[in-house]
Design an enzyme around this catalytic site. Structure first.
Site, short mmCIF file in Angstrom:
data_model
loop_
_atom_site.label_atom_id
_atom_site.label_comp_id
_atom_site.label_asym_id
_atom_site.label_seq_id
_atom_site.Cartn_x
_atom_site.Cartn_y
_atom_site.Cartn_z
CG HIS A 1 -9.33 -4.97 -8.66
ND1 HIS A 1 -10.33 -4.25 -8.12
CD2 HIS A 1 -8.83 -5.07 -7.18
CE1 HIS A 1 -10.49 -4.18 -6.64
NE2 HIS A 1 -9.33 -5.07 -6.62
CG ASP B 1 -6.11 -0.21 -11.23
OD1 ASP B 1 -5.21 0.20 -10.35
OD2 ASP B 1 -6.93 -1.25 -11.06
CD GLN C 1 -1.64 -4.47 -6.30
OE1 GLN C 1 -0.51 -4.62 -5.90
NE2 GLN C 1 -2.78 -4.60 -5.53
CE LYS D 1 -4.93 -1.90 -3.32
NZ LYS D 1 -5.39 -3.07 -2.84
CB CYS E 1 -11.53 -7.32 -6.51
SG CYS E 1 -11.94 -7.27 -4.65
C1 LIG Z 1 -5.37 -3.60 -9.42
C2 LIG Z 1 -6.23 -2.90 -8.31
N1 LIG Z 1 -6.95 -2.10 -8.65
C3 LIG Z 1 -7.78 -1.44 -7.89
C4 LIG Z 1 -7.87 -1.68 -6.70
C5 LIG Z 1 -8.82 -1.09 -5.65
O1 LIG Z 1 -8.07 -0.23 -4.59
P1 LIG Z 1 -8.90 0.25 -3.55
O2 LIG Z 1 -9.73 -1.12 -2.88
O3 LIG Z 1 -8.20 0.82 -2.56
O4 LIG Z 1 -9.89 1.20 -4.30
C6 LIG Z 1 -6.80 -2.61 -6.04
C7 LIG Z 1 -7.03 -3.22 -4.65
O5 LIG Z 1 -7.59 -3.45 -4.01
C8 LIG Z 1 -5.80 -3.44 -7.07
O6 LIG Z 1 -5.18 -4.23 -6.60
#
Ligand SMILES: Cc1ncc(COP(=O)(O)O)c(C=O)c1O
Ligand SMILES: Cc1ncc(COP(=O)(O)O)c(C=O)c1O
Lengths: 429, 151, 429, 151
Positions: free
Chosen positions: A142, A219, A222, A245, A385
């Protein structure tokens, strides 16, 4: 086209009524919310707890001595303990509130950047990056776990490298082993991919990375919402996830880190509530977690997040994991069986999270999403993303269906039925 | 299929999305502009050839990748543009933009916009407005280049 | 000891019932919440609007095309427009959501730091700091508008300087003029001091600073909630404030900046929703505001903040300002008249915000606060995140009473009465 | 005055806060430690002189700035410490800490803590616990230094 659902039908369906956000009609159809990978809906219990706090004990925390301030501070720190327990932290000092997971990952990257610029004293030397040092991510990341590292490399002169993915978008422990070198200082990767649903073998990867002396940044966006986490047991050094989430609010994320690392990492944002002494010449800083929580904290959000965690524990993380894993397999099996539909990520039968991203031949993802939306089915379309991953897959956009504990077999049925009709509508057959 | 969907995907749009006008290279173009919608990844390059020595468009062509709305919109634009002066194109672009901002209200000028009035329904779908505008914005940038050249 | 209140008594008192957070009893007494300078209570309307959003249209913004996502995005951007209008921005693109004011100030400091490290391309050159360049703050600043600049100086080699304050904790335009040099690149100061209530002559200061080519960063934390702001008219370059001090939620703050500056400033946090193209080699970034809003945004909080703004507008900023200015004068007059009590900041009759910090001879602020708390009076004690100012005043801690639109003359009466008893209780007379 | 307040500010505490035991310099101290509560700015320096060649405290003195709770607590500590071995001080420190964490519950050991039991009421005021602990934590650090010296 409609699969009748399996044995555990409705096993978690009793929880659906707790979620007002699932009740609206969309375009005259009952909402089928299959976008929980982007953000989850929230149970009334979470909304109630936050509101009750705001109506009865709202005050600034760690700043006042009056009764409301004391009560608010207590609730705030209890929330931290709840989350610490939830992810297997050694102590609540290992839990830092951030504004989202992205912020948490940036915090680590900027902390290292600041160490490299000479901030943080001798104990920060372990975070200093020299030219030739390597920062390793994967091609599947991401943007939140990719761009901050790329920028850190650009700011420090370190080398940005990545583990390449295979044609299905996944990567293996061997791929990581081939990419790690004795110059690797950080290895940052997602526990579960938000595009492919691929599940990384975290413990083995952490051991491998520690073998070359790299810090491991996970990270967990998920994974934390969907499966029981034991971060200490997994052996990683830092982990990031977002409340929104996992049934909690926006405006708050979590950085977990090993306490000795957090206490040694130079601060990121500076300001109130994170200092010991400020003079016009220089300032000194508190240990973790206050060190990283400059300014007024996301107080009511932390309290809401703690209630979300308790809700998840009441449902049971194992039950959630099992439910979603089953729905995930349905997605890959049934969408993958439709003519012209390509599901990316692990094949049928291989472990995957409860989500699937797919391409429909001849129909742009935007049109697929719009077509489904007209039937009340909410999915996400785009690059999610993860542009580099999509580029590698030869796609600019996919359609993603992602589930949560409240998702039902009926919703999967409707999705599969909808997707089966989309190519005809757009004349792509 | 639902009314909402039919309002968005007029038959004109579906047809243009499939049988695309002007979806090709344009060698010797007098102006060229690449435009991208970062939210969804749609992208387009619009090229324009002018009638020599005039400010009249001879041909507008494009190449791109995107959803049916953005592709159909480019196709309709390529149908409309030839024979228009840059000022006339600007007028139509403003009319199209006005229609796109109308959120479904307002009566678009069919004389001015021709087939492009089929996009009236898109204006109710805020997230898709950018798709419909993509090629028009790129053509606008071409115009700006051409006007600058003339000066 | 008890002053009977003046003409406008209760002029705003009809609004009190809107605030559930003011209703609790504390230690068996009705709460007198005089800590709004730390964080404000919130009207039910704000809580209701946020909840309604979460129950009916909760979705990720700027990421999805489905109906809920479109509605959420629309509400989110409308909130931005509401705030833009509220502070006199030229367009909503000048409003960046941050996690709090501290974060907003750090954003500007890190943006400049990143420019100095070569990020942001040629248009960022105006933000590059060279050794010998000066960053100017005042000795009265809140740590949030002090430490980020101190750290920026330490990271870049720029010189950190300050406008010294007088014995009462205030500073004048002449003091600023004496401290500004042609090497001053940034002048950062608070519109209203959270300790002294001193009001800075912003427009004149901005003109002066622009005269030497400095950027002007305004800490509007204690002004935006209490008085009508016209940021463009004031002529500053950036301004920061927090929602939680203006009837809105924690977890969201605002950075306002002139659009051409925001578009030229290198990003701070990086990740999703702020990029145009990401490859494994490099990334490019959106213009403001998306440029600075990496990751999932504080969506419901932005919507709540917009309702807070509408609430403030319904009450009327002029009425609020007038009400609080009157209470502020009562505080300085009546507390200052008590034996052994020293109120810091502007003298009686001089413009000040609706707050007063004071020292009680022979009694530590912590004990003053505790004594008042036992009577249900919530005040803040300590250095109020302004250690250098307190050091300059010869104090380590003060007690601060701060008002808002819902504060009453009766609460001031109770405070003054309470403070009048405190020295006797602790045997300090 | 309210019961809550009386529970916190026992007369013993108010007295010690005014007539402070051990609030002075201590030349030739065997150990010295500075401790600070960053939240409220309270600070204290505790110094200890030992009976030569033993692990018994001869004298404990302090200098500091802070609220009545932190000053009174230091004063009581200075009363208690002389004649105690480091181990005995550690025992009392643990008992005091246990009392401070009790949130008003639990029966403190009066034989062990003496006047310090007056701080029992402080434990209900979570924000003030650190004030009461400040001098004890500083004394603990002195002990650690002394034990290290002996080794
Ligand atoms: C795998 C992963 N990493 C990072 C993020 C970023 O999370 P956030 O937008 O809540 O900072 C997300 C979700 O958008 C994600 O699915
Ligand atoms: C003058 C001033 N500046 C900055 C801040 C910091 O605001 P926040 O803590 O919301 O970031 C505050 C409030 O704490 C303040 O009063």
């Amino acid at each position: 086209m409609i699969s009748t659902s399996s044995s555990s039908v409705g096993s978690l369906s009793r929880y659906r009524a707790d979620f007002p956000g699932l009740q609206p009609e969309v375009n005259g159809e009952p909402l089928a919310y299959l976008d929980s990978g982007a953000t989850a809906q929230r149970p009334s219990a979470v909304l109630d707890v936050e509101r009750r706090f705001l109506e009865t004990t709202n005050a600034a925390v760690h700043r006042g001595a009056h009764t409301l301030a004391a009560l608010a501070t207590e609730a705030y720190e209890e929330a931290r303990e709840t989350v610490a327990r939830f992810v297997g932290a050694r102590s609540s000092d290992e839990i830092v509130w951030t504004s989202n997971a992205t912020d948490a990952l940036n915090l680590v990257a900027y902390g290292m950047g600041n160490a490299t610029l000479g901030r943080g004293g001798p104990e920060a030397s372990r975070f200093v990056l020299a030219p030739g040092d390597e920062i390793l991510v994967t091609e599947a990341e991401h943007h939140a776990n990719l761009v901050p590292w790329q920028e850190l490399a650009a700011r420090t002169g370190a080398t940005f490298r990545y583990v390449p993915v295979h044609d299905d978008g996944t990567w293996s422990i061997d791929d990581a082993a081939a990419a790690l070198t004795d110059r690797t200082r950080v290895f940052a990767f997602a526990h579960v991919s938000n595009v492919t649903g691929h599940v990384a073998p975290v413990a083995e990867l952490a051991e491998l990375a520690h073998g070359v002396g790299a810090l491991v940044v996970l990270d967990a966006c998920q994974s934390a919402p969907h499966r029981a986490l034991d971060l200490v047991g997994l052996g990683v050094d830092f982990a990031a996830f977002s409340a929104h989430k996992m049934l909690g609010p926006t405006g708050i994320g979590v950085l977990w880190g090993r306490e000795e690392l957090l206490d040694a990492l130079p601060p990121f944002r500076t300001g109130g509530s994170m200092i010991t002494t400020v003079t016009m010449e220089s300032s000194s800083f508190l240990p973790s977690p206050a060190r990283f929580e400059a300014g007024t904290q996301p107080v009511s959000q932390s309290i809401a997040l703690a209630e979300a965690v308790r809700y998840l524990e009441r449902v049971g993380l194992e039950a959630i994991d099992e439910h979603e894993a089953r729905l995930g397999q349905r997605l890959v099996d049934e969408l993958g069986a439709l003519p012209g539909v390509r599901v990316v990520g692990p094949a049928s039968g291989v472990a995957r999270a409860g989500l699937a991203s797919f391409d429909v031949a001849g129909v742009h993802a935007h049109d697929v999403g719009q077509f489904l939306d007209a039937q009340g089915i909410a999915v996400r379309v785009g690059h999610h993303c993860a542009q580099p991953l999509h580029r590698r897959l030869g796609l600019t956009a996919t359609t993603r269906a992602s589930t949560y504990l409240y998702s039902t077999d009926d919703e999967i049925d409707r999705l599969v039925q909808g997707v089966s009709e989309v190519r005809a509508y757009f004349g792509a057959e | 299929m639902s009314d909402a969907l039919a309002g968005l995907y007029q038959q004109v749009i579906l047809d243009h999305a499939k049988a695309r006008t002007g979806d090709r290279e344009l060698p010797g173009a007098d102006a060229e502009h690449y435009e991208r919608n970062p939210t969804c990844g749609d992208e387009i390059t619009v090229r324009v050839v002018m009638e020599p020595g005039t400010d009249t468009i001879r041909e507008l062509a494009w190449q791109g990748d995107g959803c049916s709305i953005s592709m159909a919109s480019a196709s309709v634009l390529a149908d409309i543009a030839p024979g228009l002066t840059l000022a006339e194109l600007a007028e139509r672009t403003e009319a199209f933009r006005g229609m796109m901002r109308s959120k479904g209200a307002g009566e678009p000028d069919e004389d001015l916009l021709g087939d492009a009035v089929a996009f009236q329904g898109v204006s109710k779908f805020v997230m898709r407005v950018k798709c419909a505008m993509l090629s028009w914005v790129a053509a606008e940038a071409c115009s700006t280049q051409l006007v600058a050249k003339v000066r």
